[in-house]
Design a protein around this motif. Structure first.
Motif, PDB file in Angstrom:
ATOM      1  N   VAL A 227     -48.087 -33.668 -16.520  1.00 14.51           N
ATOM      2  CA  VAL A 227     -46.854 -34.273 -17.039  1.00 14.51           C
ATOM      3  C   VAL A 227     -46.950 -34.437 -18.550  1.00 14.51           C
ATOM      4  O   VAL A 227     -46.029 -34.062 -19.294  1.00 14.51           O
ATOM      5  CB  VAL A 227     -46.585 -35.623 -16.354  1.00 14.51           C
ATOM      6  CG1 VAL A 227     -45.407 -36.327 -17.020  1.00 14.51           C
ATOM      7  CG2 VAL A 227     -46.293 -35.423 -14.874  1.00 14.51           C
ATOM      8  N   ILE A 336     -42.454 -41.652 -21.061  1.00 13.51           N
ATOM      9  CA  ILE A 336     -43.574 -41.142 -20.272  1.00 13.51           C
ATOM     10  C   ILE A 336     -44.901 -41.459 -20.944  1.00 13.51           C
ATOM     11  O   ILE A 336     -45.857 -41.907 -20.298  1.00 13.51           O
ATOM     12  CB  ILE A 336     -43.432 -39.617 -20.051  1.00 13.51           C
ATOM     13  CG1 ILE A 336     -42.278 -39.329 -19.083  1.00 13.51           C
ATOM     14  CG2 ILE A 336     -44.729 -39.021 -19.513  1.00 13.51           C
ATOM     15  CD1 ILE A 336     -41.960 -37.851 -18.945  1.00 13.51           C
ATOM     16  N   TYR A 405     -41.336 -35.736 -12.456  1.00 11.98           N
ATOM     17  CA  TYR A 405     -41.889 -37.059 -12.772  1.00 11.98           C
ATOM     18  C   TYR A 405     -40.932 -38.177 -12.375  1.00 11.98           C
ATOM     19  O   TYR A 405     -39.740 -38.128 -12.683  1.00 11.98           O
ATOM     20  CB  TYR A 405     -42.189 -37.152 -14.269  1.00 11.98           C
ATOM     21  CG  TYR A 405     -42.612 -38.542 -14.727  1.00 11.98           C
ATOM     22  CD1 TYR A 405     -43.934 -38.936 -14.648  1.00 11.98           C
ATOM     23  CD2 TYR A 405     -41.680 -39.445 -15.236  1.00 11.98           C
ATOM     24  CE1 TYR A 405     -44.341 -40.197 -15.066  1.00 11.98           C
ATOM     25  CE2 TYR A 405     -42.066 -40.710 -15.651  1.00 11.98           C
ATOM     26  CZ  TYR A 405     -43.388 -41.083 -15.567  1.00 11.98           C
ATOM     27  OH  TYR A 405     -43.776 -42.335 -15.979  1.00 11.98           O
ATOM     28  N   ASP A 410     -45.231 -42.068  -9.713  1.00 13.25           N
ATOM     29  CA  ASP A 410     -46.341 -41.514 -10.479  1.00 13.25           C
ATOM     30  C   ASP A 410     -47.504 -42.506 -10.516  1.00 13.25           C
ATOM     31  O   ASP A 410     -47.328 -43.687 -10.848  1.00 13.25           O
ATOM     32  CB  ASP A 410     -45.886 -41.196 -11.908  1.00 13.25           C
ATOM     33  CG  ASP A 410     -46.984 -40.536 -12.721  1.00 13.25           C
ATOM     34  OD1 ASP A 410     -47.156 -39.315 -12.623  1.00 13.25           O
ATOM     35  OD2 ASP A 410     -47.686 -41.282 -13.454  1.00 13.25           O
TER      36      ASP A 410
END
Length: 440
Positions: A227, A336, A405, A410
């Motif tokens: 990711v 993220i 994602y 996650d």
């Protein structure tokens, strides 16, 4: 105001809860307003001295090596020392480089080589500073407010990016380089004074000294996370193929619209601002990888359209749409990064982040400048935009975990959220102990 409309407005929770976030927000705005004066004056000065698109594009090559070396070292440094000190020292250094530009502009015959030296110096100091700045956010803002903080930081940048280039374009066009560089010096002075008021940000417990081994540890972590790897690769590709800013002066000449140069620089920020002003939904979304992919593809398509059209107003609209796409991608990347990276590696990973979103534009300047010298400004822009879309598609296919994602499922994101809750409880417990001691 209706609840639906209110839900779209930016979430101001980070501004209300964190004094240091407020300081950094204002400081960043002041720094940007000063920097954008030099950002526009510097390539225009090189253009006036040489008349060469390649000479302007070479500025990106000059900045590349210092950015790579000092960006990686700056990431390790941010994990090992007080991040506040790094920010203050580098901000002061950037102010001194602005003084060099001012002195050179005051000469009867300004020299070319100091402009490249300053560009390299700015890249080195920015490489040292950005990891400390970027890794600071998760230390001063609660975990649940990270997406809102990213949107507010983007809103700050957009406010400066809209007003700054338009104002800078007018200042440089009608008053010259000297007032532009003088404004940069004053803004950096104010920024240093604000940075000194930030709270100390000591390194994590048992932090190691900066070393190649530490840098390699951060690189291995990033490589092991598809990711994260996807966010870096997509941003790098988007900026390398579709970063047209360096040839805007030549595009303005090609369209016989020199008056629109400042608007070209600020149009992208207008599109970004529209996204930020309706960013309330960002705090509720969990598919941030999807934002990265769709935003980067939209950026490329809009840049291609801007290079294809010959109507100035359509160019500005397309650049605005490109800014909106870049904003969506940036929100996804920032969230993220802050949701998944452990604190002990945050500085080193921020150093890699600096490379991913800085090397691309630097190499993109070289690509755009060289191609514009060969084919002209407009073909250099539209071909780069199409190449960006193709690269995003290939990278998405190669790294499918990015588009899938979800912050709710996650493992890294869930682990960081649990750590954030634990840190907040510890802080509250420490505060209670301190108050008990004072009352006693």
């Amino acid at each position: 105001m209706s609840p639906k409309l209110t839900a779209l407005l930016p979430d101001l929770a980070p501004w209300r809860t964190s004094r240091d976030f407020r300081l950094l927000w204002v400081q960043g705005l002041v720094t940007y307003l000063g920097s954008v004066m030099a950002l526009i004056a510097l390539p225009l000065q090189i253009k006036d001295l040489t008349g060469s698109p390649l000479a302007v594009g070479v500025m990106g090559a000059v900045e590349l090596v210092p950015l790579v070396v000092f960006g990686l070292y700056g990431g390790a440094l941010a994990d090992a020392v007080d991040r506040r000190k790094v920010i203050v020292v580098t901000e002061a250094g950037l102010g001194l480089l602005a003084v060099v530009l001012l002195v050179n502009a005051l000469l009867p015959r300004p020299m070319l080589w100091p402009l490249y030296v300053v560009a390299a110096g700015v890249a080195a100091l920015a490489g040292l500073q950005r990891p400390a700045l970027d890794s600071l956010l998760a230390r001063i803002v609660p975990h649940g407010q990270l997406a809102a903080a990213a949107a507010l930081n983007a809103l700050r940048w957009q406010a400066g990016a809209i007003a700054g280039p338009a104002l800078a374009g007018l200042v440089v066009a009608y008053a010259g380089n000297v007032p532009a560089y003088a404004t940069t010096v004053v803004c950096f002075l104010g920024s240093v004074l604000m940075c000194r008021r930030l709270s100390p940000v000591p390194p994590a417990e048992h932090a190691a000294r900066p070393s190649l081994r530490g840098i390699a540890e951060g690189a291995r972590y990033a490589w092991s996370r598809p990711v994260l790897l996807g966010t870096y690769a997509i941003d790098l590709a988007a900026m390398f193929f579709a970063f047209p800013n360096t040839i805007f002066p030549f595009l303005a000449d090609d369209l016989d619209a020199e008056w629109a140069l400042g608007l070209m620089y600020s149009a992208g920020a207008v599109g970004s601002l529209l996204v930020s002003l309706t960013s309330g939904w960002v705090s509720r979304t969990r598919r941030h990888g999807l934002l990265v992919v769709c935003g980067a593809a939209g950026w490329g398509l809009a840049v291609a359209a801007a290079g294809w059209t010959s109507q100035v107003w359509l160019v500005l609209v397309c650049l605005g749409l490109a800014g909106a796409g870049d904003m969506l991608s940036g929100l996804g990347r920032s969230t993220i990064w802050n949701q998944t990276i452990p604190d002990r590696l945050r500085g080193r990973l921020a150093g890699i982040e600096v490379l991913s979103y800085s090397i691309g534009p630097q190499l993109g300047q070289v690509r755009a400048g060289a191609m514009a010298g060969w084919t002209g400004a407009r073909p250099a822009i539209w071909s780069g935009g199409l190449a960006c879309v193709a690269a995003v598609g290939l990278l998405t296919a190669a790294l499918p975990k990015l588009i899938g994602y979800d912050a709710r499922t996650d493992e890294d994101a869930r682990r960081r959220a649990a750590e954030g809750v634990g840190q907040q409880r510890k802080s509250l417990a420490d505060l209670g102990t301190d108050e008990a001691g004072v009352n006693h």
